[in-house]
Write a protein that holds these residues in place. Structure first.
Motif, PDB file in Angstrom:
ATOM      1  N   PRO A 149      33.707  54.387 -18.119  1.00  0.00           N
ATOM      2  CA  PRO A 149      32.341  54.177 -17.631  1.00  0.00           C
ATOM      3  C   PRO A 149      32.250  52.969 -16.722  1.00  0.00           C
ATOM      4  O   PRO A 149      32.993  51.996 -16.887  1.00  0.00           O
ATOM      5  CB  PRO A 149      31.554  53.941 -18.923  1.00  0.00           C
ATOM      6  CG  PRO A 149      32.558  53.325 -19.854  1.00  0.00           C
ATOM      7  CD  PRO A 149      33.871  53.988 -19.529  1.00  0.00           C
ATOM      8  N   PRO A 150      31.316  52.996 -15.777  1.00  0.00           N
ATOM      9  CA  PRO A 150      31.017  51.757 -15.052  1.00  0.00           C
ATOM     10  C   PRO A 150      30.231  50.812 -15.954  1.00  0.00           C
ATOM     11  O   PRO A 150      29.561  51.241 -16.892  1.00  0.00           O
ATOM     12  CB  PRO A 150      30.154  52.241 -13.885  1.00  0.00           C
ATOM     13  CG  PRO A 150      29.480  53.472 -14.411  1.00  0.00           C
ATOM     14  CD  PRO A 150      30.486  54.125 -15.334  1.00  0.00           C
ATOM     15  N   ARG A 151      30.313  49.545 -15.683  1.00  0.00           N
ATOM     16  CA  ARG A 151      29.505  48.572 -16.418  1.00  0.00           C
ATOM     17  C   ARG A 151      28.051  48.711 -15.974  1.00  0.00           C
ATOM     18  O   ARG A 151      27.754  48.615 -14.792  1.00  0.00           O
ATOM     19  CB  ARG A 151      30.025  47.173 -16.133  1.00  0.00           C
ATOM     20  CG  ARG A 151      29.270  46.044 -16.854  1.00  0.00           C
ATOM     21  CD  ARG A 151      29.761  44.690 -16.363  1.00  0.00           C
ATOM     22  NE  ARG A 151      29.566  44.537 -14.923  1.00  0.00           N
ATOM     23  CZ  ARG A 151      30.254  43.688 -14.156  1.00  0.00           C
ATOM     24  NH1 ARG A 151      31.181  42.918 -14.691  1.00  0.00           N
ATOM     25  NH2 ARG A 151      30.024  43.617 -12.857  1.00  0.00           N
ATOM     26  N   PRO A 152      27.120  48.918 -16.888  1.00  0.00           N
ATOM     27  CA  PRO A 152      25.717  49.048 -16.501  1.00  0.00           C
ATOM     28  C   PRO A 152      25.170  47.756 -15.896  1.00  0.00           C
ATOM     29  O   PRO A 152      25.766  46.686 -16.039  1.00  0.00           O
ATOM     30  CB  PRO A 152      25.017  49.369 -17.833  1.00  0.00           C
ATOM     31  CG  PRO A 152      26.086  49.909 -18.716  1.00  0.00           C
ATOM     32  CD  PRO A 152      27.329  49.162 -18.324  1.00  0.00           C
ATOM     33  N   PRO A 153      24.018  47.835 -15.226  1.00  0.00           N
ATOM     34  CA  PRO A 153      23.394  46.621 -14.680  1.00  0.00           C
ATOM     35  C   PRO A 153      23.019  45.653 -15.789  1.00  0.00           C
ATOM     36  O   PRO A 153      22.827  46.041 -16.950  1.00  0.00           O
ATOM     37  CB  PRO A 153      22.143  47.167 -13.974  1.00  0.00           C
ATOM     38  CG  PRO A 153      22.378  48.626 -13.797  1.00  0.00           C
ATOM     39  CD  PRO A 153      23.267  49.056 -14.920  1.00  0.00           C
ATOM     40  N   LEU A 154      22.862  44.393 -15.424  1.00  0.00           N
ATOM     41  CA  LEU A 154      22.550  43.358 -16.410  1.00  0.00           C
ATOM     42  C   LEU A 154      21.275  43.672 -17.175  1.00  0.00           C
ATOM     43  O   LEU A 154      21.216  43.465 -18.393  1.00  0.00           O
ATOM     44  CB  LEU A 154      22.434  41.995 -15.719  1.00  0.00           C
ATOM     45  CG  LEU A 154      22.095  40.812 -16.635  1.00  0.00           C
ATOM     46  CD1 LEU A 154      23.197  40.573 -17.663  1.00  0.00           C
ATOM     47  CD2 LEU A 154      21.836  39.553 -15.810  1.00  0.00           C
ATOM     48  N   TRP A 155      20.242  44.170 -16.487  1.00  0.00           N
ATOM     49  CA  TRP A 155      18.972  44.410 -17.177  1.00  0.00           C
ATOM     50  C   TRP A 155      19.105  45.434 -18.295  1.00  0.00           C
ATOM     51  O   TRP A 155      18.297  45.463 -19.218  1.00  0.00           O
ATOM     52  CB  TRP A 155      17.878  44.826 -16.194  1.00  0.00           C
ATOM     53  CG  TRP A 155      18.206  45.981 -15.290  1.00  0.00           C
ATOM     54  CD1 TRP A 155      18.606  45.918 -13.992  1.00  0.00           C
ATOM     55  CD2 TRP A 155      18.153  47.381 -15.620  1.00  0.00           C
ATOM     56  NE1 TRP A 155      18.816  47.178 -13.479  1.00  0.00           N
ATOM     57  CE2 TRP A 155      18.533  48.097 -14.465  1.00  0.00           C
ATOM     58  CE3 TRP A 155      17.821  48.097 -16.765  1.00  0.00           C
ATOM     59  CZ2 TRP A 155      18.601  49.489 -14.423  1.00  0.00           C
ATOM     60  CZ3 TRP A 155      17.878  49.488 -16.736  1.00  0.00           C
ATOM     61  CH2 TRP A 155      18.260  50.169 -15.574  1.00  0.00           C
TER      62      TRP A 155
END
Length: 767
Positions: free
Chosen positions: A287-293
């Protein structure tokens, strides 16, 4: 007619693979006694002919059907073993044909292939497959020469009848692999299963279902991936329903039955389950790393009925000083909203969509929007989709009907055919205006309802279609988010299959608002972490059932604060102020604690995306040699450095909590109390506390929170403080919120940092 693979007739090498031609003989099961027999001489089958009460044996005719078994190498530690009759479709397809495997051989290796009168061997240096010519058998050995997997031809009943032939075709389209279970061997995995983490003794049906809760025995996200403490990970590359009998029928047999003519088995051999997960996700995608929020606090309810109601919730978060990054909107945004998504926005309830998103943003919250891949005939878009050929059809040519989920009015719902490129693009384009207006994430709900008798546009065989449907559905939505926003995509999916880790995140479905529901949720997350590692979460408070006690809401919020993603959601209100002043105060403290730990969460997310590991980790992932590790399903690791022991209780009083710590020193995050390991500890915890321990030797980056901040955006750019646990100098490499790396050198008297992330010059030591 049931058939058993019995004798290797010919062997030939095909590049880096070896192909065996194997005779399969018809077999019968004798009435009233376990075991199988073919038409071969009984002495060749191991029957004990000297048994005084041996029954008269009526053997089937001795005939043969040609099968093939191919062994190929998929990496230095991974082999692929495919077994199917001549003419099976699998022989004409690449490993990636179902869309589960994305890279057939991430790290090419040239195997050493040898044979003698009795065996054929395929050896990479780290793993070896030994195939016995007669009677046919399979054995997989690790780098140290020890057997990690072997078929179960040795296991017999008293008269010598074989009870678990290595490969058995049942005549009804199913194929079974029988493997021995060692005396101390334990099996984990098989996706999001809500029972005990160790699967020995269980009988599991791996079929994507609307599980209708976490206590029904069904699973939203089953995955045909399992781990053995013998030192291997197995993966069946199939979309077919798989039955896993883990020592349930026969205590020493792992029986895996795919409802298909073929078995396509990958085996990764290594003592370290982290290495094996890395190899598995190299095959099936990471998986890609999700956005910080995404790592902030989410709030939802089924349902918010208007723009005014949601804006009031957002204002309530600010008024009660509860940070919040995302508000979720369930189906009331639709005009036709009962098991239908046609992307027609309900302006009567929510007004102009762009204005609504902007208003929420001014109040500090992003918007999450619900969807499912079904269309109601009452929708204006139904006829359009039907006329263009975008709907799934059954094998008779009619529009396929949703199955498995009750409909509120009896009308049949249709399903989008994501294997049709034009239909997929049409569905994706329906998201475009939402994304342009600033919608941050889509909750990709349902996806479990594809019937079995379908004729998909790309020719996917019907037996594979049902379980692959959620993989394709979530993949389509994830792709359009990435395409239209240019950032790492994020969905919030309920259903899944092998490979679903590519499309973060997922959540644990509709848990009951009880202690049992909370307990099942943790077990489901740990089991899923071993099969589809990535970014998983759950509904804080549970989705349905008895009214939550304030204490259980607090305990579930504490769990959520240390889960990969954190969302409160349910049929009834889940806002913290709905549960009284004490619950509000305690929950707010734990939500704020999570925000202070965002730098650490970011490190774990970065590592997980890079290595193919889950954020929420079973104890055994990092401590596989601890004898109690495999069965610990009431506690977990968040990354390698935090150990979390949730409190499964719904009362206000302090309760004792027993937990196990690995070797070394562990420190309570809140009190600093030291817990030496390995071993068990018991502590009494009031409602305000939950055991969260930090590994001795860890460097925990944190943020000192400003007063009255609203969301993660307010913390970007603030310096991090390093909390150092244990004595001694050390080095640390940290990834900043902007993606830049910082190298930190920590000495007893000073800290130096080079890189992009601002680090405070002081450190906080916890000895």
């Amino acid at each position: 007619m049931t058939e058993i693979l019995r004798r290797v007739r010919a062997v030939r090498r095909e590049g880096a693979s070896v192909l065996l031609e194997v005779d399969a003989h018809p077999a019968v099961r004798l009435p009233g006694t376990p075991g199988w027999l073919t038409g071969e001489p009984v002495t060749d089958q191991g029957v004990e002919t000297t048994m005084p009460n041996l029954p008269e044996l009526r053997l089937p005719p001795l005939s043969s059907r040609p099968w093939r078994v191919r062994v190929s190498v998929a990496g230095p530690r991974t082999v692929r073993i495919t077994a199917a009759p001549d003419g099976a479709r699998v022989w004409d397809e690449e490993a990636t044909w179902l869309g589960i495997v994305t890279d057939a051989c991430p790290e090419p290796v040239e195997p050493d292939i040898t044979e003698d009168d009795g065996h054929v061997n395929v050896h990479t240096g780290s793993v070896r497959v030994r195939l016995t010519r007669f009677p046919f058998a399979i054995e997989v050995l690790g780098a140290d020469g020890r057997t990690v997997l072997r078929t179960a031809e040795r296991l017999r009943q008293v008269a010598g009848f074989p009870m678990a032939p290595p490969v058995l075709a049942d005549g009804d389209g199913g194929t079974t692999l029988h493997c021995e279970l060692g005396p101390e061997e334990e099996i984990t995995g098989f996706g999001e299963q809500f029972g005990r983490l160790v699967k020995n003794g269980q009988h599991l049906r791996l079929r994507v279902e609307d599980a209708l809760g976490t206590g029904t025995g069904r699973a939203y996200k089953p995955v045909p991936v399992w781990h053995s403490t013998a030192g291997y990970t197995g993966f069946l590359n199939t979309g077919a329903t798989v039955t896993a009998d883990v020592g349930h029928t026969r205590p020493s047999v792992l029986a895996l039955t795919a409802d298909d003519e073929a078995l396509d088995l990958y085996v990764c051999a290594d003592p370290d389950p982290g290495v094996r997960l890395g190899d598995y996700t190299a095959l099936t995608g990471r998986p890609p790393r999700p956005p910080l929020w995404a790592f902030g606090y989410w709030m939802g309810r089924c349902r918010y009925h208007s723009r005014a109601e949601m804006e009031q919730v957002a204002r309530g978060m600010a008024e009660h000083d509860v940070p919040c990054d995302v508000l979720h909107l369930d189906p009331d945004w639709l005009v036709v909203d009962r098991l239908n998504t046609d992307f027609i926005w309900n302006t009567d309830r929510f007004g102009d969509r762009a204005e609504f998103v902007a208003a929420l943003d001014r109040l500090g919250c992003r918007l999450s929007v619900w969807e499912l891949p079904y269309l109601d005939p009452a929708s204006p878009r139904y006829v359009e989709a039907q006329d263009r050929g975008y709907l799934v059809r059954d094998t008779a040519g009619d529009i396929a009907r949703l199955r498995g989920t009750p409909t509120p009015d009896g009308r049949p719902r249709a399903l989008i055919d994501f294997t049709n490129p034009e239909a997929r693009r049409w569905w994706q384009n329906l998201h475009t205006d939402f994304l342009a207006d600033g919608v941050a994430v889509f909750k990709t709900d349902f996806g479990e309802g594809l019937p079995d008798d379908v004729a998909l546009a790309d020719g996917t065989p019907p037996q594979h279609a049902h379980n692959l449907y959620p993989l394709r559905y979530n993949g389509a939505v994830s792709a359009v988010i990435a395409e239209r926003t240019g950032r790492a995509p994020l969905v919030w999916g309920r259903s899944g299959w092998a490979g679903s880790q590519r499309y973060p995140g997922q959540w644990g479905g509709d848990a009951e608002s009880t202690v049992a529901g909370m307990r099942a949720t943790v077990r489901g997350g740990l089991s899923y972490a071993l099969s589809a590692p990535g970014f998983w979460s759950h509904d804080i408070g549970g989705f349905f059932g008895p009214e939550l006690t304030p204490a259980l809401y607090v305990r579930w919020t504490q769990l959520g604060a240390f889960s990969p993603l954190m969302r409160a959601h349910g049929l009834r209100p889940r806002e913290p102020w709905q549960f009284g002043e004490r619950a509000l105060a305690i929950s707010r403290d734990w939500i704020r604690l999570r925000y202070s730990l965002l730098p650490y969460l970011w490190q774990v997310a970065t590592e997980s995306a890079a290595q193919g590991w889950p954020m929420l980790r079973p104890y055994a992932l990092h401590h596989p040699h601890d004898p109690v590790a495999a069965g610990l399903d009431g506690q977990f690791l968040l990354g390698a450095d935090l150990l979390v022991a949730p409190i499964f209780d719904d009362g206000e009083a302090a309760v004792p909590r027993r937990f196990h710590v690995p070797g070394g020193d562990w420190f309570d995050l809140l009190t600093g109390e030291r817990y030496p390991g390995p071993g068990w500890h018991t502590t009494v915890v009031p409602l305000e506390r939950m055991p969260v321990l930090v590994r001795g030797g860890a460097v925990l980056p944190r943020i000192e929170l400003p007063d009255r901040f609203r969301r993660t955006d307010d913390l970007v750019g603030l310096p991090w403080t390093l909390h150092v646990y244990g004595t001694g100098d050390r080095e640390a490499r940290l990834t900043g919120f902007d993606g830049t790396d910082t190298t930190v050198s920590i000495r007893e008297t000073r800290v130096t940092a080079t890189g992009g992330q601002p680090i405070r010059t002081e450190i906080v030591r916890h000895d």
